[in-house]
Every structure is written in C-alpha cells, then in structure tokens.
Design an enzyme around this catalytic site. Structure first.
Site, PDB file in Angstrom:
ATOM      1  CG  ASP A   1      74.839 -17.210 -18.474  1.00 53.65           C
ATOM      2  OD1 ASP A   1      73.643 -17.389 -18.085  1.00 53.65           O
ATOM      3  OD2 ASP A   1      75.570 -17.259 -17.545  1.00 53.65           O
TER       4      ASP A   1
ATOM      5  CD  GLU B   1      70.699 -14.439 -18.711  1.00 54.29           C
ATOM      6  OE1 GLU B   1      69.897 -14.739 -17.588  1.00 54.29           O
ATOM      7  OE2 GLU B   1      71.859 -14.872 -18.514  1.00 54.29           O
TER       8      GLU B   1
END
Length: 543
Positions: free
Chosen positions: A199, A239
C-alpha cells in the site's frame, strides 16, 4: 510452483468487510470469503487480493492497522485465515494480502508507547518534529486534512501523517521498524500467502529515503531480497502512482517490485472511454516502459479508492469529469471521482463488457474489483471513498444476501434504491441471464486464461485508420494475437495490414458476426458498437 505465475493471473479484489458475512453479525469476514471462493474461481479468477483483515479501529476501511499480526475479531481469527488459504489452494487460487507499511493506526501499541515517552524505544518508530518543516507534501486528502503534520498533546510534539491524522507515518529509515516489518512478512508467508500488495508504495519509498526517492528504493531491494530467500515465487505488487518514466525505479533489475499497478494506463483508459476514442489509451501503451522479464504491470477499471485523475491534462480531466462526474457530489479530494464503473457507463452492458474486454487485453495482469462483474453501483450518500465500498449484492433477499443481520447492524448500507439496487442487480439474477454482464465478463476471463501471449509476449499498437478502434497485437514465439475493441456506439470496420498475417482464427467476440471463425486476407473486420473481437494469428511462412 511457477516463479512468475502472476504474469498470467487474473486477480479478483475483495473488500474483506463487504464481501460475505458468514456469522451474521453484519460484517463480512474470512469465513464468508472462503465460502464464496468457488464463485470466484468459477468466473475465471486465479488469485484473490484481500483488503486488510488485521486488528483495526476501522476508521479507514481497515488500512488503519493496530496490530499486523492479529486478525480482527470481526473478520474471524488466524485459523479462519489458514482455512481460507487452504481452500484457495484446493481450488488453484493464490491469496494476496495487503502489506501496509507506510503508516499504522494511532491506536497501535507502538504509537501509544511512543507518544508517552520521548525516551521510549518506540519513539523512533514514527516521525516527529517540534516545529513542522515549512515545506512538505500536501496531504493525500485535501479538504479533509489541512496538513501532513498534527500536534499530539501527550507527546508534546508534532507527528507526520501523509494520510489521515489517525494514521501516523512510520519511520522507515529506522532499522528497528524494518525488523518489525520482517517479522510481519515471515508470519504471513508461513501462513501460505502467495503475495503482498504494498500500500502507498511510492510514499513508503520517500519515507524510507527521508525525502529522497533514490535512497528509498533500497528498502524495496531489501524487502525483495528478504522475501526471495524464503519464498522466491512471492508476488510483490506495488501501489505506485508516479509518472511512467519512474516505473523502472520500482521494478529495479528484477530485484524490487515484481508488479506495479499502472495508474497511467488507468487514467488514460477513462479519457478514451469519455471521448469514445481509443487514441489516449493506445498512446499511453506506446509510452509504457517495458518491465524486466520477471515483472509486469497490473491493470484495472475501478478499485476501492477514488478514480484519481491527477497527471491528466486540463482537457483530458475536463472530458472525464464532464462524462463521468457531472455533479460536484461525485468529486472527491480535488482530484478524482468517487464512482463505480457501471453508473459511469450508465449501466450499458455492451459498453461495460467492452471495457472489460479491453482491460483483459492490456499487457500485464487484469484486476477485477468485486461487484464490477455484475455491474454494481455506488452510494453517493456515503462520505468520501465509502461511496464505492458497499456490500456485495448476492441476491434479492434481505440485505442483498450479504448478511442475515438486521439492516441497521450492517457495517455499510446496501444499495436498495435506484437502478443499481440489489433487488435488480445481484449475482443470482445475473447467473440465470445468458446475456448478463457476469456471463460476458466470465467468458472474457476464461478466454484470457488460455492466452499467455498477453502476459508474456511483446506487443505493438496497430493503426486501423479509425480512432474509435483499439487494436493491439501480441507475439510470443511462434504464437500471435490480434485484439480489437470499438470504443464508440456505431458499427466500425478495422482494416488490418500486417504483412506476416496469413489468417486469423476467432477466439472471442461480443456476438457472432457475419464473417466469423477463420478470416483470410484482405482483413477488413467489422465491429459492432462497443464490440470486441480476439483472434489468434496464423503467421505466413518465411519464403
């Protein structure tokens, strides 16, 4: 296990709390996901990506983690996670979980210890300042957070938080923090997961380098090396919302991330959808750098966050906003849209199927968000990104078949009004309609599974002299593919002039065409409005 299995995978993204509630408490859980793995495998997916299921106050959909080594009781326990992985393996599904390293919840024991005592060993786990720097990044949620620095009364210092104020940033330049991260990684590897989704990877890199991306890449190199020594086939998915020219830094030389979420393609995809013109997407494909041979990109239509339009030109952003976000209530964070795919495309099944056909045509691995395969809608009455985070619609039974709890006990309300209400849009209704979006997407996914050219081959854009037509060719050894789609509503013709094509064998189409099956030159290929056709290439023999 094949070391690069992820290059020819189909990933199904699940919001753990919103997929299926097995115990009837109103919240989705790991047992619920386990019970629905047959459905996921049945539509053609080969991997599941789970949003966080760790201990959490759940103020940010579970991304505010208070213990990376514990399963939150609302989602089950560690044994439930083991059983999920076990069942997934039986079905041939890989399990990918979130690795949230950029921040923790402010309720994490590390932060609680750190704020109480400047001499605590945990103080260095976070980023503090007596006076915030004059220049720093803008907050990720403008309009919600005023700054990336907040004053902590107990600590008597400011702490940094790139995201919400209740998510303090970890100090990723601190060796003790890296040791803690290694413990988390080994724990979940031993549980049998096949990959991690990093993330906020670009922010993580910047923090690790104390503001320098160049220094921060060393963290990715270290984590790849650490994981590869234990499970070399593990997927590291990042990401990374950065300009395309920086992608290579995140791949490294097959020694950093093994897959990047290609935000650039995603944004250009919507420009092409808005303009009903494939040009923007095809240009982005031509500008996309080639990943190292062990790596690839991941592509998607919608995810659990906003549709981020940063990086587009003013004209491109204007066109996307005009088409898909005409009301201000649809906008969020001054950069994007908080909408699901189906409402943006006005529920047009032909157009939705075409968009999925293009998604599965793109170089790399397709990611399918739960509910998009049936055309789920959004709930704009919910705040911020929660508009696209509503329970999966399984049936027309109470609470959409998601839970047996009373509606007021659900972790998020089901959509029960309007054209995307669960009584109308649900899995059961889709299963019994032969021409449903679910059947079309599943057919596309199954066709994609047999075509390794997309995951492993080289590609080039074909100019058909018609800007509405998406045309991409792949070559992988002696095999080749021609993938076509029509971004506009009128029938079009694609003129294909590739000297080495002796013929085409059709392997997928939106419907049966007058000229279908095996086509021979000259190749003049008809596409319906929002139509799509895939062909295997018969290559001419060298003379």
């Amino acid at each position: 296990m094949k070391s690069d299995w992820y290059k020819n995978a189909i990933i199904y993204q699940i919001d753990t709390a919103l997929f299926f509630d097995a115990d009837g408490d109103g919240c989705g859980d790991l047992q619920g996901i386990t019970q629905r793995l047959d459905y996921i495998r049945g539509i053609g997916a080969t991997s599941v990506w789970l949003t966080p299921f760790y201990l959490t106050p759940f103020r940010d959909g579970g991304y505010d983690i208070s213990d990376h080594l514990r399963v939150d009781s609302r989602f089950g326990d560690v044994a439930d996670m083991v059983m999920l992985v076990e069942r997934a393996e039986e079905l041939g599904l890989h399990v990918i979980i979130e690795l949230v390293l950029q921040h923790t919840s402010s309720e994490h024991i590390w932060f609680q210890q750190a704020r109480r005592d400047r001499n605590s060993p945990y103080r260095d786990y976070y980023i503090w300042a007596d006076t915030p720097p004059e220049k720093d990044d803008a907050p990720m949620f403008p309009g919600v957070e005023k700054s990336v620095w907040s004053w902590d009364e107990e600590a008597q210092q400011y702490y940094r938080h790139m995201f919400y104020h209740h998510e303090p940033d970890l100090n990723l330049s601190c060796p003790k923090v890296i040791t803690e991260i290694e413990r988390v990684i080994v724990f979940w590897l031993r549980m049998g997961v096949s990959g991690f989704r990093f993330d906020a990877a670009s922010h993580m890199v910047k923090q690790a380098g104390q503001g320098s991306e160049e220094k921060g890449y060393d963290l990715l190199t270290h984590l790849r090396d650490f994981i590869s020594h234990r499970r070399p086939e593990t997927l590291l998915l990042g990401e990374v919302d950065v300009p395309a020219e920086k992608y290579r830094n995140y791949f490294g030389n097959n020694n950093r991330l093994s897959m990047l979420l290609s935000f650039n393609l995603n944004k250009k995809f919507y420009v092409s959808l808005a303009r009903k013109d494939a040009t923007a997407l095809l240009q982005a494909l031509e500008e996309l750098p080639s990943p190292p041979f062990r790596a690839c990109f991941a592509n998607w239509l919608r995810n659990h966050d906003e549709l981020d339009l940063d990086g587009l030109s003013k004209a491109e952003k204007r066109d996307v906003m005009k088409s898909f976000g005409p009301d201000k209530n649809m906008h969020v964070y001054q950069r994007g849209l908080r909408r699901r795919l189906a409402p943006m495309l006005k529920g047009n099944i032909k157009r939705l199927a075409m968009a999925h056909a293009v998604l599965f045509s793109l170089p790399g691995t397709p990611v399918l968000r739960y509910g998009d395969e049936i055309g789920m809608g959004d709930d704009l009455q919910l705040e911020e990104r929660n508009a696209v985070r509503t329970p999966m619609q399984w049936s027309d039974l109470a609470c959409a078949g998601f839970s047996e709890a009373e509606p007021e006990k659900l972790i998020a309300p089901v959509i029960d009004t309007g054209p995307y209400r669960y009584q109308k849009v649900n899995v059961n209704a889709s299963l019994i309609k032969d021409d449903s979006l679910l059947h079309r997407v599943s057919k596309i996914a199954r066709a994609r599974l047999g075509l390794n050219e997309i995951g492993s081959g080289d590609y080039h854009v074909i100019n058909t002299q018609n800007t509405a037509i998406f045309a991409l060719r792949y070559d992988y050894g002696k095999d080749g593919l021609l993938l076509l789609a029509n971004f506009c509503s009128r029938q079009v013709t694609a003129e294909i002039n590739e000297n080495d094509i002796a013929g085409l064998i059709e392997c997928l189409a939106d419907k049966e065409y007058k000229q279908s099956g095996t086509l021979m030159p000259p190749l003049s290929i008809t596409l319906n409005g929002y139509g799509y056709r895939w062909f295997s290439i018969i290559k001419a023999r060298d003379k």
